[in-house]
Motif scaffolding. Structure first.
Motif, PDB file in Angstrom:
ATOM      1  N   GLY A  95       0.786  -1.233   0.000  1.00 54.15           N
ATOM      2  CA  GLY A  95       0.000   0.000   0.000  1.00 54.15           C
ATOM      3  C   GLY A  95       0.815   1.278   0.000  1.00 54.15           C
ATOM      4  N   LYS A  96       2.114   1.196  -0.261  1.00 55.24           N
ATOM      5  CA  LYS A  96       2.938   2.395  -0.289  1.00 55.24           C
ATOM      6  C   LYS A  96       2.570   3.262  -1.490  1.00 55.24           C
ATOM      7  CE  LYS A  96       7.747   3.942  -0.287  1.00 55.24           C
ATOM      8  NZ  LYS A  96       9.174   3.531  -0.193  1.00 55.24           N
ATOM      9  N   GLN A  97       2.438   4.562  -1.254  1.00 59.08           N
ATOM     10  CA  GLN A  97       2.091   5.476  -2.333  1.00 59.08           C
ATOM     11  C   GLN A  97       3.331   5.852  -3.136  1.00 59.08           C
ATOM     12  OE1 GLN A  97      -0.112   8.911  -0.904  1.00 59.08           O
ATOM     13  NE2 GLN A  97      -2.041   7.877  -1.389  1.00 59.08           N
ATOM     14  N   ILE A  98       3.169   5.894  -4.442  1.00 60.62           N
ATOM     15  CA  ILE A  98       4.225   6.360  -5.327  1.00 60.62           C
ATOM     16  C   ILE A  98       3.623   7.388  -6.268  1.00 60.62           C
ATOM     17  CG2 ILE A  98       5.627   4.271  -5.223  1.00 60.62           C
ATOM     18  CD1 ILE A  98       4.358   3.288  -7.737  1.00 60.62           C
ATOM     19  N   ARG A  99       4.461   8.181  -6.885  1.00 59.45           N
ATOM     20  CA  ARG A  99       3.975   9.269  -7.744  1.00 59.45           C
ATOM     21  C   ARG A  99       3.907   8.811  -9.202  1.00 59.45           C
ATOM     22  NH1 ARG A  99       4.990  15.444  -6.632  1.00 59.45           N
ATOM     23  NH2 ARG A  99       3.411  14.768  -5.131  1.00 59.45           N
ATOM     24  N   PHE A 100       2.754   9.057  -9.805  1.00 56.30           N
ATOM     25  CA  PHE A 100       2.530   8.743 -11.217  1.00 56.30           C
ATOM     26  C   PHE A 100       2.453  10.035 -12.020  1.00 56.30           C
ATOM     27  CE2 PHE A 100       1.023   4.961  -9.115  1.00 56.30           C
ATOM     28  CZ  PHE A 100       1.316   3.920  -9.997  1.00 56.30           C
ATOM     29  N   ARG A 101       3.091  10.024 -13.175  1.00 56.31           N
ATOM     30  CA  ARG A 101       2.993  11.152 -14.108  1.00 56.31           C
ATOM     31  C   ARG A 101       1.829  10.890 -15.046  1.00 56.31           C
ATOM     32  NH1 ARG A 101       6.204  12.074 -18.982  1.00 56.31           N
ATOM     33  NH2 ARG A 101       7.534  10.325 -18.386  1.00 56.31           N
ATOM     34  N   MET A 102       0.961  11.885 -15.199  1.00 52.89           N
ATOM     35  CA  MET A 102      -0.243  11.728 -16.013  1.00 52.89           C
ATOM     36  C   MET A 102      -0.105  12.547 -17.294  1.00 52.89           C
ATOM     37  SD  MET A 102      -1.754   9.752 -13.903  1.00 52.89           S
ATOM     38  CE  MET A 102      -3.265   9.531 -14.846  1.00 52.89           C
ATOM     39  N   GLY A 103      -0.296  11.886 -18.433  1.00 55.24           N
ATOM     40  CA  GLY A 103      -0.194  12.572 -19.717  1.00 55.24           C
ATOM     41  C   GLY A 103      -1.374  12.255 -20.609  1.00 55.24           C
ATOM     42  N   LEU A 104      -1.582  13.079 -21.600  1.00 53.27           N
ATOM     43  CA  LEU A 104      -2.689  12.900 -22.532  1.00 53.27           C
ATOM     44  C   LEU A 104      -2.342  11.899 -23.624  1.00 53.27           C
ATOM     45  CD1 LEU A 104      -4.023  16.531 -23.094  1.00 53.27           C
ATOM     46  CD2 LEU A 104      -5.333  14.591 -22.219  1.00 53.27           C
ATOM     47  N   LYS A 105      -3.314  11.071 -23.979  1.00 54.73           N
ATOM     48  CA  LYS A 105      -3.160  10.160 -25.109  1.00 54.73           C
ATOM     49  C   LYS A 105      -3.506  10.911 -26.391  1.00 54.73           C
ATOM     50  CE  LYS A 105      -4.308   5.825 -22.719  1.00 54.73           C
ATOM     51  NZ  LYS A 105      -5.276   4.702 -22.650  1.00 54.73           N
ATOM     52  N   SER A 106      -2.701  11.877 -26.728  1.00 52.90           N
ATOM     53  CA  SER A 106      -2.961  12.658 -27.942  1.00 52.90           C
ATOM     54  C   SER A 106      -1.680  12.732 -28.757  1.00 52.90           C
ATOM     55  CB  SER A 106      -3.421  14.074 -27.588  1.00 52.90           C
ATOM     56  OG  SER A 106      -2.418  14.762 -26.870  1.00 52.90           O
ATOM     57  N   ILE A 107      -1.851  12.767 -30.054  1.00 54.16           N
ATOM     58  CA  ILE A 107      -0.697  12.865 -30.941  1.00 54.16           C
ATOM     59  C   ILE A 107      -0.543  14.324 -31.360  1.00 54.16           C
ATOM     60  CG2 ILE A 107       0.326  12.124 -33.114  1.00 54.16           C
ATOM     61  CD1 ILE A 107       0.162   9.955 -31.013  1.00 54.16           C
ATOM     62  N   ASP A 108       0.475  14.962 -30.819  1.00 52.83           N
ATOM     63  CA  ASP A 108       0.756  16.350 -31.145  1.00 52.83           C
ATOM     64  C   ASP A 108       2.177  16.428 -31.688  1.00 52.83           C
ATOM     65  OD1 ASP A 108      -0.016  19.122 -31.181  1.00 52.83           O
ATOM     66  OD2 ASP A 108       1.408  19.439 -29.556  1.00 52.83           O
ATOM     67  N   THR A 109       2.479  17.468 -32.427  1.00 49.59           N
ATOM     68  CA  THR A 109       3.830  17.604 -32.968  1.00 49.59           C
ATOM     69  C   THR A 109       4.815  18.122 -31.937  1.00 49.59           C
ATOM     70  OG1 THR A 109       3.279  19.808 -33.801  1.00 49.59           O
ATOM     71  CG2 THR A 109       2.991  17.954 -35.322  1.00 49.59           C
ATOM     72  N   VAL A 110       4.308  18.565 -30.796  1.00 52.56           N
ATOM     73  CA  VAL A 110       5.168  19.072 -29.726  1.00 52.56           C
ATOM     74  C   VAL A 110       5.369  17.976 -28.681  1.00 52.56           C
ATOM     75  CG1 VAL A 110       5.404  20.785 -27.891  1.00 52.56           C
ATOM     76  CG2 VAL A 110       4.378  21.423 -30.071  1.00 52.56           C
ATOM     77  N   PRO A 111       6.600  17.718 -28.244  1.00 52.00           N
ATOM     78  CA  PRO A 111       6.831  16.704 -27.212  1.00 52.00           C
ATOM     79  C   PRO A 111       6.050  17.011 -25.943  1.00 52.00           C
ATOM     80  CG  PRO A 111       8.915  17.398 -28.203  1.00 52.00           C
ATOM     81  CD  PRO A 111       7.866  18.348 -28.700  1.00 52.00           C
ATOM     82  N   GLN A 112       5.554  15.979 -25.289  1.00 49.96           N
ATOM     83  CA  GLN A 112       4.838  16.148 -24.031  1.00 49.96           C
ATOM     84  C   GLN A 112       5.836  15.997 -22.879  1.00 49.96           C
ATOM     85  OE1 GLN A 112       0.662  14.560 -21.971  1.00 49.96           O
ATOM     86  NE2 GLN A 112       1.274  13.879 -24.002  1.00 49.96           N
ATOM     87  N   PHE A 113       6.527  17.101 -22.580  1.00 49.00           N
ATOM     88  CA  PHE A 113       7.528  17.080 -21.519  1.00 49.00           C
ATOM     89  C   PHE A 113       6.862  16.938 -20.155  1.00 49.00           C
ATOM     90  CE2 PHE A 113       9.901  19.661 -24.775  1.00 49.00           C
ATOM     91  CZ  PHE A 113      10.859  18.714 -25.033  1.00 49.00           C
ATOM     92  N   GLU A 114       7.667  16.589 -19.162  1.00 45.63           N
ATOM     93  CA  GLU A 114       7.141  16.414 -17.811  1.00 45.63           C
ATOM     94  C   GLU A 114       6.530  17.695 -17.272  1.00 45.63           C
ATOM     95  OE1 GLU A 114       9.581  14.348 -14.969  1.00 45.63           O
ATOM     96  OE2 GLU A 114      10.659  13.288 -16.547  1.00 45.63           O
ATOM     97  N   THR A 115       7.022  18.825 -17.729  1.00 50.47           N
ATOM     98  CA  THR A 115       6.496  20.103 -17.255  1.00 50.47           C
ATOM     99  C   THR A 115       5.061  20.339 -17.721  1.00 50.47           C
ATOM    100  OG1 THR A 115       7.591  21.111 -19.174  1.00 50.47           O
ATOM    101  CG2 THR A 115       8.747  21.230 -17.066  1.00 50.47           C
ATOM    102  N   ALA A 116       4.601  19.576 -18.714  1.00 54.58           N
ATOM    103  CA  ALA A 116       3.237  19.725 -19.220  1.00 54.58           C
ATOM    104  C   ALA A 116       2.327  18.627 -18.682  1.00 54.58           C
ATOM    105  CB  ALA A 116       3.233  19.693 -20.746  1.00 54.58           C
ATOM    106  N   CYS A 117       2.812  17.862 -17.706  1.00 48.53           N
ATOM    107  CA  CYS A 117       2.034  16.759 -17.140  1.00 48.53           C
ATOM    108  C   CYS A 117       1.562  17.093 -15.734  1.00 48.53           C
ATOM    109  CB  CYS A 117       2.876  15.484 -17.103  1.00 48.53           C
ATOM    110  SG  CYS A 117       3.315  14.826 -18.730  1.00 48.53           S
TER     111      CYS A 117
END
Length: 489
Positions: free
Chosen positions: A69-91
């Motif tokens: 039951g230990k909590q860990i951090r998940f990065r959440m991103g959109l399932k979209s195809i864009d020409t711009v990289p989805q960096f961590e700063t946009a998640c």
């Protein structure tokens, strides 16, 4: 029968296959595996090397029980195809247990729990960069389940490893690691790797913004490239491979990689292997970090005499200096828009001359290193095709070309090649203050869309624009060499 009797002890059964004791023989000794890793200059997959590792059975369900039951951090991103990289700063980020992750991943219409704001059909989740030493701090015995000593690195185990757990679509933007080479063990599910050689770096448009210690990012979304703004990317040599459970991928030093999960749940374990060249890379990383932090931190107006020449009597705040830089850039463009004599092409020619001069700055050591690598690569390639057999799969460029449609890319699939019968180091990683952004889908879409806006060259110059040039890997390499040369006198 004749074919079966011809199998030597070098051949192995497929991972998990039952058989008489002694039939499981690994295709490479630790010494031979290390020799390959230290000499091979192209990606390759090791097969039938981890069938006896306890970590072979670390599915997400098993790990959820181990972590209690230990909590860990998940990065959440959109399932979209864009020409711009989805960096961590946009998640966005979610703190949850593995059990809650699995529930969300199975129940696409869950309206409760930490993932309730994220529609499973529109978002992916990725628990990445999870170091064993902190994740399993109460279960150090689990370190022994990862046996990197089988690859010629005695004593290296889970303590020097990192865990990655993702859902379908989870990915890392295209980047290269400044330090070492990489060994990646696929535990559960499959991942597709897009790899590019170091010599293609100019075609990948490298950037250090956003800044991450030891990671150089590409400005390109390599699975949906914007060839209008990044035309040189068409020259890049894409190598695509699907990594299957039980296989270990070797990623050589400075190879670019974009990694995506293509199954509902994927689990990988990796370890960065230290190399002699890392000493110079650490100097370059220290320079980069210093410049980024200096420009991102407000200067103390009372402490300027230590670096500011007395003839500079004007105000020196960062805001004023940014305004000064923008006026100079604006004046430059104004001049070339109205001048009938001088053209921008002249500036481009000057840039080409500067590139030639930069090449001449390369040290004798770098030349010797390249020669050694080329010779080693040729030797390994010849040996790999003659005696390594089916247990080492060399990953070659795709046949469709670098700008192929995603569905048309040729892939090397490890399953097609597996035989039918069968000193302490971790990547330096500074804890990054990840602020939770809006959890709503609307906010995520707006963030991504804002990144896609095309800005004309004469637009406002930001601190990030300046940093992008100053901490370009080529510039940093020259600065590091000058710094070392100056201290050697």
């Amino acid at each position: 029968m004749a074919a079966g009797s011809a199998q030597s002890a070098h051949s192995v059964l497929a991972p998990g296959t039952a058989g008489a004791e002694g039939e499981h023989v690994k295709p490479f000794t630790p010494e031979k595996a290390k020799e390959i890793i230290m000499c091979l200059q192209q990606p390759a997959i090791f097969c039938n090397m981890v069938f006896n590792w306890p970590a072979r059975h670390w599915t997400a369900k098993h790990l959820s029980e181990v972590l209690h039951g230990k909590q860990i951090r998940f990065r959440m991103g959109l399932k979209s195809i864009d020409t711009v990289p989805q960096f961590e700063t946009a998640c966005s980020y979610v703190d949850a247990t593995l059990e809650e992750f699995l529930t969300w991943n199975c129940d696409q219409h869950s309206s409760s729990g930490p993932f309730r704001d994220y529609d499973h059909s529109k978002f992916w989740a990725y628990a990445d960069y999870k170091y064993f030493i902190s994740l399993f701090e109460d279960r150090t015995d689990i370190f022994q389940g990862v046996i990197w000593s089988d690859f010629g690195f005695p004593g290296r185990n889970g303590q020097e490893s990192t865990l990655w757990i993702g859902s379908l679509g989870a990915h890392t933007p295209c980047h290269l690691d400044s330090y070492g080479c990489n060994l990646v063990f696929q535990v559960q599910g499959r991942k597709r790797w897009h790899l590019f050689p170091p010599e293609d770096t100019p075609f990948l448009y490298p950037t250090r913004i956003p800044y991450e210690e030891s990671s150089v990012f590409s400005k390109i979304n390599v699975v949906n490239p914007d060839l209008k703004h990044f035309p040189q990317f068409q020259k890049a040599q894409r190598h695509t491979v699907t990594l299957n459970p039980g296989q270990v991928l070797f990623v050589p030093r400075h190879w670019w990689h974009y990694v995506e999960s293509i199954d509902p749940v994927t689990i990988s374990i990796n370890s960065w292997i230290e190399l002699e060249e890392d000493h110079l890379a650490r100097v370059e990383e220290a320079i980069t970090r210093m410049l980024v932090c200096a420009l991102k931190t407000a200067e103390d107006p009372q402490n300027t005499r230590a670096w500011l020449n007395p003839t500079e009597v004007e105000e020196t705040s960062h805001e004023v200096n940014c305004h000064y830089l923008n006026r100079a850039v604006a004046a430059f463009f104004d001049h070339y828009r109205t001048s009938k004599v001088v053209e921008i092409q002249g500036l481009n020619e000057s840039g080409e001359n500067m590139k030639k001069e930069q090449l001449n700055v390369s040290s004798h050591m770098a030349v010797e290193q390249t020669l050694h690598q080329n010779l080693a690569m040729g030797t390994i390639k010849q040996e790999a095709t003659s005696s390594f057999g089916p247990d080492l799969i060399l990953i070659t460029p795709t046949s469709e070309g670098p700008h192929s449609e995603r569905r048309g890319i040729f892939e090397s699939n490890g399953k097609e090649f597996v035989h039918k019968d069968g000193e302490h180091f971790t990547k330096l990683y500074y804890a990054r203050g990840r602020q939770m952004t809006s959890k709503s889908e609307k906010a995520m879409v707006q963030q991504t869309a804002s990144k896609s806006t095309t800005v004309p060259p004469q637009a406002f110059v930001s601190t990030d624009d300046l940093l992008d040039c100053m901490v370009n890997p080529q510039v940093t390499r020259m600065v590091a060499q000058l710094l070392i040369q100056g201290k050697s006198l």
